[in-house]
Design an enzyme around this catalytic site. Structure first.
Site, PDB file in Angstrom:
ATOM      1  N   ASP A 280       0.597  -1.299  -0.203  1.00 58.20           N
ATOM      2  CA  ASP A 280       0.307   0.109  -0.891  1.00 58.20           C
ATOM      3  C   ASP A 280       0.802   1.138  -0.181  1.00 58.20           C
ATOM      4  O   ASP A 280       2.138   1.514   1.132  1.00 58.20           O
ATOM      5  CB  ASP A 280      -1.047  -0.452   1.081  1.00 58.20           C
ATOM      6  CG  ASP A 280      -1.587   1.104   0.926  1.00 58.20           C
ATOM      7  OD1 ASP A 280      -1.793   1.755   0.444  1.00 58.20           O
ATOM      8  OD2 ASP A 280      -3.358   0.576   2.487  1.00 58.20           O
ATOM      9  N   ASP A 340     -10.549   3.917  -1.968  1.00 56.24           N
ATOM     10  CA  ASP A 340     -11.144   2.440  -0.407  1.00 56.24           C
ATOM     11  C   ASP A 340     -12.713   2.615  -0.662  1.00 56.24           C
ATOM     12  O   ASP A 340     -13.244   3.745  -0.692  1.00 56.24           O
ATOM     13  CB  ASP A 340     -11.069   2.941   0.938  1.00 56.24           C
ATOM     14  CG  ASP A 340      -9.531   2.709   1.338  1.00 56.24           C
ATOM     15  OD1 ASP A 340      -8.464   2.735  -0.071  1.00 56.24           O
ATOM     16  OD2 ASP A 340      -9.352   3.453   2.316  1.00 56.24           O
TER      17      ASP A 340
HETATM   18  C1  GLA Z   1      -5.554   1.929   3.119  1.00 59.73           C
HETATM   19  C2  GLA Z   1      -6.031   1.206   2.019  1.00 59.73           C
HETATM   20  C3  GLA Z   1      -7.684   0.299   2.491  1.00 59.73           C
HETATM   21  C4  GLA Z   1      -6.623  -0.045   4.148  1.00 59.73           C
HETATM   22  C5  GLA Z   1      -5.709   1.439   4.637  1.00 59.73           C
HETATM   23  C6  GLA Z   1      -4.692   0.050   6.075  1.00 59.73           C
HETATM   24  O1  GLA Z   1      -6.484   2.832   2.533  1.00 59.73           O
HETATM   25  O2  GLA Z   1      -6.058   1.287   0.888  1.00 59.73           O
HETATM   26  O3  GLA Z   1      -7.691  -0.640   1.429  1.00 59.73           O
HETATM   27  O4  GLA Z   1      -5.263  -1.170   3.439  1.00 59.73           O
HETATM   28  O5  GLA Z   1      -4.716   1.856   4.146  1.00 59.73           O
HETATM   29  O6  GLA Z   1      -4.352   1.470   6.660  1.00 59.73           O
END
Ligand code: GLA
Length: 516
Positions: A280, A340
């Site tokens: 990520d 998200d």
């Molecule tokens: C980001 C990702 C999410 C999750 C969070 C965790 O927002 O897009 O899917 O993994 O981080 O902190």
């Protein structure tokens, strides 16, 4: 002997008293009460797992202006504007974030030798105050940037021939995920029919990490006492274990990232028995531009391959820089195409129906990822969750359940384990579906399947029931075939040249059309 010792003791004591006096005087001179100058840290300990999150304020107060930097665990900001002084001040700090800019606003004041300071997220929101204390100069400073490697193509790892299926902890548990929960989720998945339906990965998202030991080895926090034992447990159930990290110094939730430790972490993950990595971007934006993303993702792609362990590689950088165009080259098996997802109809459909243009980039081994499922999390109706699964199946999207598999309604389980819909998602031709027809809130999407079959989805995005009528020829579906309704589990007659589907509000009629 005892005299010597006593003399020694009193001398050292006197010396250390003298020294601490000297230090105290130096400190007091350097930082008299009311002096904002210096490095300040506010620390917040999460008692469930013992992780410390630190915010550093490295401030310089000169001619009525405050300059310097602010570090909030994963992000480094530069102060751009300030008003006021020690008795009360406001700071506005920014950092580049791809093509955008992140901005934070802090308000604070010096009270004695403590900085009482808080962040304002919205002009009308209350401030949660923290107390920052003096910290040694340089602590919390941004480490040197490691230049991205030269680009090359990472060979395909041979995995994810169909979109990965499993579960991920984030949507339901976020920071509350722990070893016991993951085990119980694995138990549920192995015994409730999900495993038989194809769900195999049990993926731990962010918040498992602690710091590093003296050798730089990443540590797990209290919530995960033994990752290897957890992997063994999950493997014994015939399932696979996934984990999460970031190319940044810290993850999105502010935990330890893999920055500067990519190969070491990949080896650790392999040693633990990890089968899937979600990587990520988050904290990496502090060091790198969006244009540098491919090289940074390539680094971990190489590192994973080098371990020799089959590890599915999931890129999570929210679809920036047209990741679908370079995801496969850096070794990615899937890449997030959006920000998200949330457990709402607007979020789910906003993401899902926006994927049309990306269809050409999906192929066996390399998938567009419109984010994890929200089915069963309670924010949508069962009709809407059926639409969610159908749309994700049309998109050849990874199917990662995001709910609490230990306790779900029979309806939720039935949706998640609808084998006929899953078969569309997992079709081995690996061609993503796309929009074939649209009129107002009604849309028809088609997907080419192996063996000449086709999936045809009649989506009704309106609140009220609607009748969708179309000629097969209008949506390029050859007429006079056999068809099956994949939610009613019934064969239906499609012998006429046109077809009408009555679709519930926010619902779907999903057909598999087959036969030459
Ligand atoms: C980001 C990702 C999410 C999750 C969070 C965790 O927002 O897009 O899917 O993994 O981080 O902190």
């Amino acid at each position: 002997m005892s005299l010597v010792r006593n003399t020694f003791f009193s001398t050292t004591m006197a010396l250390s008293l003298l020294l601490s006096d000297a230090l105290y005087i130096a400190f007091a001179q350097q930082a008299p009460t009311g002096d904002l100058n210096g490095n300040w840290v506010a620390q917040n300990v999460n008692n469930t797992e013992g992780t410390v999150r630190s915010t550093y304020f490295n401030l310089k107060y000169e001619s009525g202006k405050i300059t310097g930097t602010i570090r909030t665990t994963q992000f480094f900001y530069t102060i751009k504007e300030s008003t006021g002084g020690p008795e009360g001040f406001t700071l506005i700090a920014t950092m580049p974030d791809g093509r955008n800019e992140r901005r934070v606003q802090y308000e604070g004041k010096l009270v004695g030798d403590e900085l009482r300071i808080g962040r304002r997220t919205r002009p009308d929101a209350p401030i949660t105050e923290m107390i920052a204390k003096r910290a040694p100069a340089g602590e919390g400073a941004m480490p040197a940037r490691i230049d991205p490697p030269a680009r090359h193509k990472v060979p395909y790892n041979g995995l994810a021939k169909t979109p990965p299926m499993g579960w991920n902890s984030w949507n339901k548990f976020a920071g509350r995920v722990d070893d016991a929960t993951v085990r119980a989720i694995a138990d549920a998945m192995a015994s409730n029919g999900m495993k038989e339906a194809g769900y195999v990965y049990v993926n731990i998202d962010d918040t498992w990490e602690a710091g590093r030991d003296a050798k730089g080895e990443i540590q797990t926090n209290k919530k995960f006492p033994d990752m290897k034992a957890l992997a063994d447990y999950v493997h014994k159930k015939g399932l696979k274990l996934g984990i999460y990290s970031s190319p940044g110094l810290n993850t999105c939730a502010g935990y330890e990232g893999s920055y500067g430790h990519e190969e070491q972490d990949a080896r650790t993950f392999a040693r633990w028995g990890i089968d899937y990595l979600k990587y990520d971007w988050c904290g990496a934006r502090t060091f790198y531009t969006d244009e540098e993303m491919p090289a940074i993702y390539q680094k971990m792609g190489d590192a994973l391959l080098k371990t020799g362990r089959p590890i599915v590689y999931s890129l999570c950088q929210y679809g920036r820089l047209d990741v679908w165009k370079w995801g496969p080259e850096v070794g990615g098996n899937l890449w997030r195409t959006t920000g998200d997802i949330r457990d709402t109809w607007d979020s789910m459909t906003g993401i899902g129906f926006r994927q049309n243009e990306l269809a050409q980039y999906a192929m066996a081994g390399h998938w567009n990822d419109p984010d994890m499922l929200e089915i069963g999390n309670g924010g949508m109706t069962d009709t809407e969750y059926k639409t969610h699964l159908s749309l994700w199946a049309m998109l050849a999207a990874p199917l990662l359940a995001g709910n609490d598999l230990r306790q779900m309604s029979p309806e939720t389980l039935a949706i998640l384990t609808n084998r006929e819909v899953i078969a569309v998602d997992q079709d081995k031709l690996g061609k993503q579906g796309s929009r074939a027809w649209k009129s107002g809130d009604q849309e028809i999407w088609t997907r080419q399947l192996s063996g000449g079959d086709m999936a045809v989805a009649f989506f009704n995005r309106a609140k009220d029931e609607a009748k969708i009528s179309v000629k097969w020829s209008e949506i390029s579906v050859p007429a006079k075939r056999k068809a099956r309704d994949l939610w009613l589990h019934q064969n239906i007659d499609v012998s006429a040249p046109d077809f009408s589907a009555t679709v519930a509000g926010h619902g779907v009629v999903l057909l598999r059309v087959s036969g030459k």
